[in-house]
Design an enzyme around this catalytic site. Structure first.
Site, short mmCIF file in Angstrom:
data_model
loop_
_atom_site.label_atom_id
_atom_site.label_comp_id
_atom_site.label_asym_id
_atom_site.label_seq_id
_atom_site.Cartn_x
_atom_site.Cartn_y
_atom_site.Cartn_z
N THR A 1 -5.63 7.63 7.14
CA THR A 1 -5.53 6.54 6.16
C THR A 1 -6.95 6.09 5.84
O THR A 1 -7.85 6.28 6.65
CB THR A 1 -4.73 5.33 6.69
OG1 THR A 1 -5.41 4.81 7.84
CG2 THR A 1 -3.31 5.70 7.07
N GLY A 2 -7.11 5.48 4.69
CA GLY A 2 -8.45 5.04 4.29
C GLY A 2 -8.90 5.81 3.07
O GLY A 2 -8.10 6.49 2.42
N SER B 1 0.82 -1.22 0.00
CA SER B 1 0.00 0.00 0.00
C SER B 1 0.85 1.26 0.00
O SER B 1 0.31 2.37 0.01
CB SER B 1 -0.91 0.00 1.23
OG SER B 1 -0.15 0.12 2.40
N THR C 1 -1.87 2.89 3.58
CA THR C 1 -1.09 4.12 3.57
C THR C 1 -0.37 4.10 4.89
O THR C 1 -0.78 3.39 5.81
CB THR C 1 -2.06 5.34 3.59
OG1 THR C 1 -2.76 5.40 2.36
CG2 THR C 1 -1.37 6.66 3.83
N THR D 1 1.83 6.98 0.46
CA THR D 1 0.92 5.91 -0.01
C THR D 1 1.08 5.63 -1.50
O THR D 1 1.59 6.48 -2.24
CB THR D 1 -0.55 6.36 0.22
OG1 THR D 1 -1.42 5.27 -0.05
CG2 THR D 1 -0.95 7.52 -0.66
N ARG E 1 -5.26 9.83 -10.58
CA ARG E 1 -6.08 10.04 -9.38
C ARG E 1 -5.18 10.42 -8.21
O ARG E 1 -4.15 9.79 -7.96
CB ARG E 1 -6.84 8.76 -9.04
CG ARG E 1 -7.70 8.83 -7.77
CD ARG E 1 -6.98 8.29 -6.56
NE ARG E 1 -7.82 8.25 -5.37
CZ ARG E 1 -7.37 7.96 -4.15
NH1 ARG E 1 -6.11 7.68 -3.96
NH2 ARG E 1 -8.17 7.95 -3.12
N VAL E 2 -5.56 11.47 -7.50
CA VAL E 2 -4.81 11.87 -6.32
C VAL E 2 -5.71 11.71 -5.10
O VAL E 2 -6.86 12.15 -5.12
CB VAL E 2 -4.33 13.34 -6.45
CG1 VAL E 2 -3.71 13.83 -5.15
CG2 VAL E 2 -3.32 13.46 -7.60
N GLY E 3 -5.19 11.07 -4.08
CA GLY E 3 -5.97 10.87 -2.85
C GLY E 3 -5.75 12.00 -1.87
O GLY E 3 -5.32 13.11 -2.22
N ASP E 4 -6.02 11.71 -0.62
CA ASP E 4 -5.89 12.72 0.43
C ASP E 4 -4.47 12.86 0.95
O ASP E 4 -4.09 13.92 1.48
CB ASP E 4 -6.81 12.39 1.61
CG ASP E 4 -6.51 11.01 2.21
OD1 ASP E 4 -6.10 10.11 1.45
OD2 ASP E 4 -6.67 10.85 3.43
N GLY F 1 -9.52 8.22 0.65
CA GLY F 1 -9.12 9.62 0.62
C GLY F 1 -10.19 10.58 0.14
O GLY F 1 -10.26 11.73 0.57
N1 ASP Z 1 -5.82 7.47 1.86
C1 ASP Z 1 -5.26 6.80 0.73
C2 ASP Z 1 -5.79 7.40 -0.53
O1 ASP Z 1 -6.97 7.68 -0.60
C3 ASP Z 1 -5.51 5.34 0.66
C4 ASP Z 1 -5.50 4.57 1.93
O2 ASP Z 1 -5.12 5.05 2.97
O3 ASP Z 1 -5.87 3.41 1.87
O4 ASP Z 1 -5.04 7.51 -1.47
#
Ligand code: ASP
Length: 382
Positions: free
Chosen positions: A278-279, A84, A227, A245, A255-258, A281
């Site tokens: 994490t999780g 991850s 992450t 991450t 694609r850009v996450g948080d 985004g």
């Molecule tokens: N937060 C991360 C994202 O959305 C992914 C993750 O933490 O699982 O890119």
């Protein structure tokens, strides 16, 4: 708000709304908030036991808080078995590993980040470089890669054989309305060689063992999240943070996450503390999670309550609909400048092989790193 009510009323109210049950609420209240006093304290997502230990060791030797947490997460970034983060991270839908990372250095109140960067194992180091050596805060894609190479970062293939296998299995698992997929054997395949079955997977990947194939099939069926966020505070009360991450598996390229978004995946204000996530985004970006949590702490909430409040905002975005909320998970981590820490998860845990694995986070406040249970907003029953 629930946390302003007396404890008993608070619990009853939460039960009525299907929030945390009474027992869980008490456990959650007892679980997390602890004082670090004048100690070094490092916290991280649950995959950060080693990161916390490494960062704590650097803090013990008087190292800088940002250097400490970056050295910690570099362990995950360079580990091909952590799928991850960094090297070995699961790729985008075209099989290319794209990484996101951000850093914030409390003592100098600076930030740096990179998004969708390819070919560099340690994006957290590039984010720090952006912070220190450029007049910008965020670089993305090809520009971020070129910037890293200008500073001598090697361009490497980040796709391990294991991640490539998982990606191909995912490609093969996609079907059109007629059940067809161009990435599997076609209409001319000899009778009986139906694709997508375990036997077909074994034929397509003869080198891979049963365990690896089962893992890859699971990654295709249920794309994992993952992450690492790590926050470190030294005995002087200085604080820094990092989030790094490979983002969501099989994402659309670009694609850009948080994680690289300052204020979402990470925020540090040296007057208050830091927070990270994490999780999924997308949910975090919509509530500017890490910034919201730091602001909550500024206004007097404990780190744990600040995280729970942020989760309530996410829940609110879905009209508190458990069914839709059940389709994702997200966790927040918070550390105050005084060394008080907490973490909260949308769900109490995730189901693994019929059992509930509790939502946890990693802590090192001296000695060995340990996992602690996160507080949580919603309860999933096994
Ligand atoms: N937060 C991360 C994202 O959305 C992914 C993750 O933490 O699982 O890119």
């Amino acid at each position: 708000m629930a946390q302003d009510l007396p404890v008993r009323h608070n619990i009853l109210m939460m039960k009525r709304r299907d929030w945390i049950t009474g027992t869980a609420a008490l456990a959650a209240q007892a679980a997390v908030a602890q004082t670090g006093g004048g100690k070094n304290v490092v916290i991280a997502s649950a995959n950060g036991l080693r990161a916390c230990a490494a960062a704590a060791e650097i803090l013990k030797r008087g190292g800088d808080t940002l250097d400490a947490v970056i050295a910690g997460v570099n362990i995950n970034e360079e580990d091909p078995e952590d799928n991850s983060v960094g090297y070995g991270g699961l790729p985008n839908e075209e099989g290319v590993v794209e990484l996101d990372a951000s850093v914030m250095h409390g003592p100098t109140r600076r930030a740096g980040s990179v998004a969708s960067i390819q070919g560099v194992k340690t994006p957290s180091k590039v984010a720090k470089l952006v912070m220190e050596q450029s007049d910008h805060v965020m670089l993305v894609g090809e520009g971020a890669g070129r910037y890293a190479r200008a500073y001598g970062f090697r361009q490497e293939n980040l796709l391990t054989e294991k991640s490539r296998l998982a990606w191909l299995v995912w490609k093969q698992s996609q079907r059109d309305g007629g059940g067809h997929n161009n990435w599997t054997d076609g209409l001319d395949a000899p009778a009986g060689k139906a694709t997508g079955k375990p036997s077909a997977l074994r034929r397509a990947f003869p080198e891979a063992g049963e365990e690896l194939l089962a893992w890859a099939a699971e990654m295709a069926r249920r794309p994992p999240a993952g992450t690492i966020n790590c926050l470190g505070r030294n005995a002087k009360g200085e604080i820094s943070g990092v989030t790094t991450t490979s983002g969501l598996a099989w994402k659309i390229p670009g694609r850009v996450g948080d994680s690289p978004i300052i204020g979402a995946g990470l925020f540090v204000d040296p007057d208050v503390g830091g927070a990270g996530s994490t999780g999924r985004g997308e949910e975090n970006i919509r509530v500017a999670g890490a910034h919201t949590i730091v602001e909550n702490m500024r206004h007097g909430m404990s780190p744990k309550d600040a995280c729970l409040d942020c989760l309530k905002r996410i829940s609110r975005n879905y009209g508190d609909d458990r069914e839709r909320l059940g389709k994702f998970d997200i966790k927040f981590y918070a550390l105050s400048k005084d060394g008080v820490f907490g973490s909260a998860s949308l769900w109490n845990g995730s189901m693994r092989q019929g059992k509930l694995a509790p939502a946890q986070f990693a802590v090192n406040d001296g000695g060995k790193s340990r996992l602690e249970d996160c507080a949580f907003l919603l309860e999933r029953k096994p």
